[in-house]
Design a protein around this motif. Structure first.
Motif, PDB file in Angstrom:
ATOM      1  N   VAL A 115      40.722  49.212   7.876  1.00 36.17           N
ATOM      2  CA  VAL A 115      40.230  49.708   6.596  1.00 36.17           C
ATOM      3  C   VAL A 115      40.825  51.094   6.385  1.00 36.17           C
ATOM      4  CG1 VAL A 115      38.198  50.340   5.249  1.00 36.17           C
ATOM      5  CG2 VAL A 115      38.078  48.422   6.851  1.00 36.17           C
ATOM      6  N   PHE A 116      41.611  51.239   5.335  1.00 38.78           N
ATOM      7  CA  PHE A 116      42.331  52.487   5.122  1.00 38.78           C
ATOM      8  C   PHE A 116      41.608  53.403   4.147  1.00 38.78           C
ATOM      9  CE2 PHE A 116      45.590  49.402   6.354  1.00 38.78           C
ATOM     10  CZ  PHE A 116      46.151  50.074   7.419  1.00 38.78           C
ATOM     11  N   GLY A 117      41.708  54.685   4.425  1.00 37.00           N
ATOM     12  CA  GLY A 117      41.172  55.717   3.543  1.00 37.00           C
ATOM     13  C   GLY A 117      42.195  56.824   3.439  1.00 37.00           C
ATOM     14  N   PRO A 118      41.852  57.900   2.745  1.00 36.69           N
ATOM     15  CA  PRO A 118      42.799  59.022   2.633  1.00 36.69           C
ATOM     16  C   PRO A 118      43.043  59.672   3.987  1.00 36.69           C
ATOM     17  CG  PRO A 118      40.632  59.623   1.770  1.00 36.69           C
ATOM     18  CD  PRO A 118      40.579  58.158   2.037  1.00 36.69           C
ATOM     19  N   ALA A 119      44.280  60.040   4.239  1.00 41.57           N
ATOM     20  CA  ALA A 119      44.631  60.699   5.499  1.00 41.57           C
ATOM     21  C   ALA A 119      44.218  62.162   5.449  1.00 41.57           C
ATOM     22  CB  ALA A 119      46.130  60.575   5.761  1.00 41.57           C
ATOM     23  N   ALA A 120      43.388  62.572   6.409  1.00 40.14           N
ATOM     24  CA  ALA A 120      42.917  63.959   6.448  1.00 40.14           C
ATOM     25  C   ALA A 120      44.069  64.909   6.742  1.00 40.14           C
ATOM     26  CB  ALA A 120      41.826  64.104   7.506  1.00 40.14           C
ATOM     27  N   GLY A 121      43.918  66.152   6.283  1.00 37.22           N
ATOM     28  CA  GLY A 121      44.918  67.176   6.558  1.00 37.22           C
ATOM     29  C   GLY A 121      45.955  67.344   5.468  1.00 37.22           C
ATOM     30  N   GLU A 122      45.712  66.746   4.303  1.00 38.82           N
ATOM     31  CA  GLU A 122      46.690  66.828   3.219  1.00 38.82           C
ATOM     32  C   GLU A 122      46.928  68.282   2.815  1.00 38.82           C
ATOM     33  OE1 GLU A 122      47.393  65.125  -1.328  1.00 38.82           O
ATOM     34  OE2 GLU A 122      45.689  64.427  -0.134  1.00 38.82           O
ATOM     35  N   GLY A 123      48.190  68.654   2.782  1.00 43.41           N
ATOM     36  CA  GLY A 123      48.567  70.005   2.356  1.00 43.41           C
ATOM     37  C   GLY A 123      48.609  71.036   3.464  1.00 43.41           C
ATOM     38  N   LEU A 124      48.134  70.708   4.662  1.00 37.99           N
ATOM     39  CA  LEU A 124      48.169  71.657   5.770  1.00 37.99           C
ATOM     40  C   LEU A 124      49.527  71.580   6.470  1.00 37.99           C
ATOM     41  CD1 LEU A 124      44.586  71.109   7.264  1.00 37.99           C
ATOM     42  CD2 LEU A 124      45.351  72.869   5.655  1.00 37.99           C
ATOM     43  N   HIS A 125      50.191  72.702   6.612  1.00 39.30           N
ATOM     44  CA  HIS A 125      51.587  72.699   7.060  1.00 39.30           C
ATOM     45  C   HIS A 125      51.769  72.199   8.486  1.00 39.30           C
ATOM     46  CE1 HIS A 125      50.252  76.478   8.888  1.00 39.30           C
ATOM     47  NE2 HIS A 125      51.302  76.387   9.692  1.00 39.30           N
ATOM     48  N   ASP A 126      50.753  72.367   9.338  1.00 39.95           N
ATOM     49  CA  ASP A 126      50.886  71.988  10.743  1.00 39.95           C
ATOM     50  C   ASP A 126      50.209  70.653  11.049  1.00 39.95           C
ATOM     51  OD1 ASP A 126      48.358  72.922  10.307  1.00 39.95           O
ATOM     52  OD2 ASP A 126      48.196  74.012  12.207  1.00 39.95           O
ATOM     53  N   ARG A 127      49.951  69.862  10.011  1.00 41.22           N
ATOM     54  CA  ARG A 127      49.314  68.556  10.172  1.00 41.22           C
ATOM     55  C   ARG A 127      50.225  67.460   9.641  1.00 41.22           C
ATOM     56  NH1 ARG A 127      46.682  71.328  12.999  1.00 41.22           N
ATOM     57  NH2 ARG A 127      44.414  71.412  13.212  1.00 41.22           N
ATOM     58  N   LEU A 128      50.066  66.270  10.208  1.00 41.62           N
ATOM     59  CA  LEU A 128      50.865  65.135   9.777  1.00 41.62           C
ATOM     60  C   LEU A 128      50.543  64.795   8.322  1.00 41.62           C
ATOM     61  CD1 LEU A 128      52.852  62.902  10.743  1.00 41.62           C
ATOM     62  CD2 LEU A 128      50.852  61.511  11.286  1.00 41.62           C
ATOM     63  N   GLN A 129      51.567  64.669   7.505  1.00 46.63           N
ATOM     64  CA  GLN A 129      51.408  64.315   6.095  1.00 46.63           C
ATOM     65  C   GLN A 129      51.869  62.871   5.892  1.00 46.63           C
ATOM     66  OE1 GLN A 129      49.966  66.688   3.892  1.00 46.63           O
ATOM     67  NE2 GLN A 129      49.662  67.625   5.899  1.00 46.63           N
ATOM     68  N   CYS A 130      51.045  62.095   5.220  1.00 46.03           N
ATOM     69  CA  CYS A 130      51.309  60.664   5.109  1.00 46.03           C
ATOM     70  C   CYS A 130      51.278  60.207   3.660  1.00 46.03           C
ATOM     71  CB  CYS A 130      50.265  59.864   5.892  1.00 46.03           C
ATOM     72  SG  CYS A 130      50.147  60.304   7.649  1.00 46.03           S
ATOM     73  N   GLN A 131      52.071  59.193   3.372  1.00 48.63           N
ATOM     74  CA  GLN A 131      51.991  58.460   2.113  1.00 48.63           C
ATOM     75  C   GLN A 131      51.830  56.993   2.496  1.00 48.63           C
ATOM     76  OE1 GLN A 131      55.461  58.106  -0.676  1.00 48.63           O
ATOM     77  NE2 GLN A 131      54.091  59.261  -2.042  1.00 48.63           N
ATOM     78  N   GLY A 132      50.561  56.550   2.514  1.00 48.86           N
ATOM     79  CA  GLY A 132      50.278  55.240   3.091  1.00 48.86           C
ATOM     80  C   GLY A 132      50.500  55.297   4.594  1.00 48.86           C
ATOM     81  N   THR A 133      51.328  54.399   5.098  1.00 51.10           N
ATOM     82  CA  THR A 133      51.683  54.418   6.520  1.00 51.10           C
ATOM     83  C   THR A 133      53.083  54.978   6.741  1.00 51.10           C
ATOM     84  OG1 THR A 133      52.426  52.114   6.380  1.00 51.10           O
ATOM     85  CG2 THR A 133      50.159  52.497   7.095  1.00 51.10           C
ATOM     86  N   LYS A 134      53.527  55.786   5.810  1.00 48.19           N
ATOM     87  CA  LYS A 134      54.836  56.427   5.929  1.00 48.19           C
ATOM     88  C   LYS A 134      54.632  57.911   6.154  1.00 48.19           C
ATOM     89  CE  LYS A 134      59.330  56.130   5.882  1.00 48.19           C
ATOM     90  NZ  LYS A 134      60.035  55.319   6.908  1.00 48.19           N
ATOM     91  N   ALA A 135      55.168  58.420   7.257  1.00 50.80           N
ATOM     92  CA  ALA A 135      55.044  59.838   7.565  1.00 50.80           C
ATOM     93  C   ALA A 135      56.037  60.637   6.731  1.00 50.80           C
ATOM     94  CB  ALA A 135      55.282  60.075   9.047  1.00 50.80           C
ATOM     95  N   LEU A 136      55.554  61.679   6.055  1.00 51.51           N
ATOM     96  CA  LEU A 136      56.412  62.528   5.232  1.00 51.51           C
ATOM     97  C   LEU A 136      57.028  63.656   6.042  1.00 51.51           C
ATOM     98  CD1 LEU A 136      54.167  62.752   2.031  1.00 51.51           C
ATOM     99  CD2 LEU A 136      56.003  61.126   2.552  1.00 51.51           C
ATOM    100  N   ASN A 137      56.400  64.016   7.152  1.00 52.88           N
ATOM    101  CA  ASN A 137      56.978  65.000   8.077  1.00 52.88           C
ATOM    102  C   ASN A 137      56.886  64.415   9.481  1.00 52.88           C
ATOM    103  OD1 ASN A 137      54.190  65.148   8.054  1.00 52.88           O
ATOM    104  ND2 ASN A 137      54.105  67.361   8.369  1.00 52.88           N
TER     105      ASN A 137
END
Length: 390
Positions: free
Chosen positions: A50-72
């Protein structure tokens, strides 16, 4: 006349007076039913991700995700299978199965079966699947490491894997005493390694004691190079009562490192046996670890509130304290989880019912045409707060 009017009013109010307690009862019942329904919704376990929003959005030292695709991306390479990662490192875990009549009965009940992907598991098979996935992740991230399974000599484990060795140690492996036995098994193991030191001819193997429900997602051998003076390492979090987690303990493979780690664990075992036997099924070992560390006169517990590694002399041992946020990150428990996943995370610990998520994560990584661990971490981050059926 006024007396008659008063009687009439009283007669009109009598039904209300008699019905009022019943109305209150019905309202309370409705309220309790609503609360129970909400509680069931919150505690419901799912048999699928069950998917929800990935925590840590916008924090520079946290993993950023778009779905199951890592942006960093994390710094770890996508495919180190042919590298030397893990050379000279042995992972040690305590594991046993309970092949009782009850387990056989469970096996025959389809209602007790759970499915993950194309596989269906009973209770015993679930545990074995988790153990195998634990090894699978090590084959990807630390392919030169060894896995040593400390187990009950009476237990038959159907596992035949390269670089995996069963290590029978006598003891009491009942569910109620398993955490206590784990510390005892670690001590016996270290004692045996001390006896073998003379035969190693200068070759040192470091040991990392972990639970089997962890996924190692980065090279851990680096800690022995970056911190050359510690004897054993523990992971900590900002938790007043339980600041230390026993699911990760690293021991330097030198003779002095093994000896000091053994003495340290013997003290933990003594405290465990004398103070925390009421918590022997769970948490007793962590409470004992915390007691041993915090009772040292010079120890400053405020250091647990900072997410930075530090070293401290505890008794005769040099102890390295590593933040859980990196070395023992747990969805959704553990330091830093509400602020996302650190980019330098190295170990993901799938406690409790999150073991389904561990298997699902491996299936995702293994089935991807161009697998990258960072994408798999996005899958974990997006679904880690859900309770699953394991």
């Amino acid at each position: 006349m006024r007396v008659c009017i008063g009687w009439r009013r009283l007669l009109l109010l009598l039904p209300v007076i008699f019905l009022f307690p019943h109305i209150i009862s019905v309202l309370q019942l409705h309220k309790d039913s609503t609360i129970e329904h909400q509680h069931q919704k919150l505690t419901k376990k799912f048999d699928h991700l069950v998917f929800g929003p990935a925590a840590g959005e916008g924090l520079h030292d946290r993993l950023q995700c778009q779905g199951t695709k890592a942006l960093n991306k994390t710094h770890f390479p996508s495919s180190p299978r042919n590298s030397n990662y893990g050379d000279g490192i042995s992972f040690v875990t305590v594991f046993t199965t309970y092949n009782s009549t009850a387990d056989s009965f469970i096996k025959s009940r389809s209602s007790e079966q759970v499915s993950v992907g194309k596989m269906s598991y009973n209770k015993v098979e679930r545990s074995m699947a988790v153990l195998n996935v634990f090894v699978n992740f090590l084959e990807v991230t630390m392919p030169r490491s060894n896995v040593l399974i400390l187990t009950d000599p009476a237990s038959t484990l159907p596992i035949q894997r390269n670089r995996v060795t069963l290590y029978p140690i006598k003891g009491e492996y009942s569910r109620d005493k398993l955490m206590l036995q784990r510390i005892r098994s670690y001590i016996v193991f270290l004692e045996q390694k001390l006896e073998e030191q003379s035969q190693l001819q200068g070759r040192i193997s470091h040991y990392i004691f972990t639970d089997s429900d962890v996924a190692v997602v980065d090279d851990l051998g680096q800690i022995f190079k970056d911190y050359p003076l510690f004897d054993l390492a523990l992971t900590f979090r900002n938790n007043k009562e339980q600041p230390l987690n026993s699911g990760f303990i690293a021991v330097r493979g030198s003779r002095s490192g093994i000896q000091r780690a053994k003495v340290f664990l013997q003290e933990v075992l003594e405290v465990y046996s004398s103070k925390y036997m009421k918590a022997s099924r769970m948490l007793g070992d962590q409470l004992a670890l915390a007691w041993v560390v915090k009772s040292h006169p010079s120890f400053n517990t405020k250091r647990f509130t900072r997410q930075q590694p530090f070293e401290e002399k505890i008794g005769g041992a040099s102890v390295l304290f590593l933040p859980c946020a990196t070395y023992n990150w747990t969805p959704p428990e553990g330091a830093g989880q509400f602020h996302g996943m650190p980019l330098d995370v190295k170990v993901v610990h799938f406690k409790g019912s999150r073991k389904r998520l561990m298997l699902e994560s491996w299936n995702f990584l293994n089935s991807s045409p161009s697998p990258h661990i960072s994408d798999m971490l996005c899958l974990i981050l997006s679904s880690g707060r859900t309770k699953y059926d394991f």
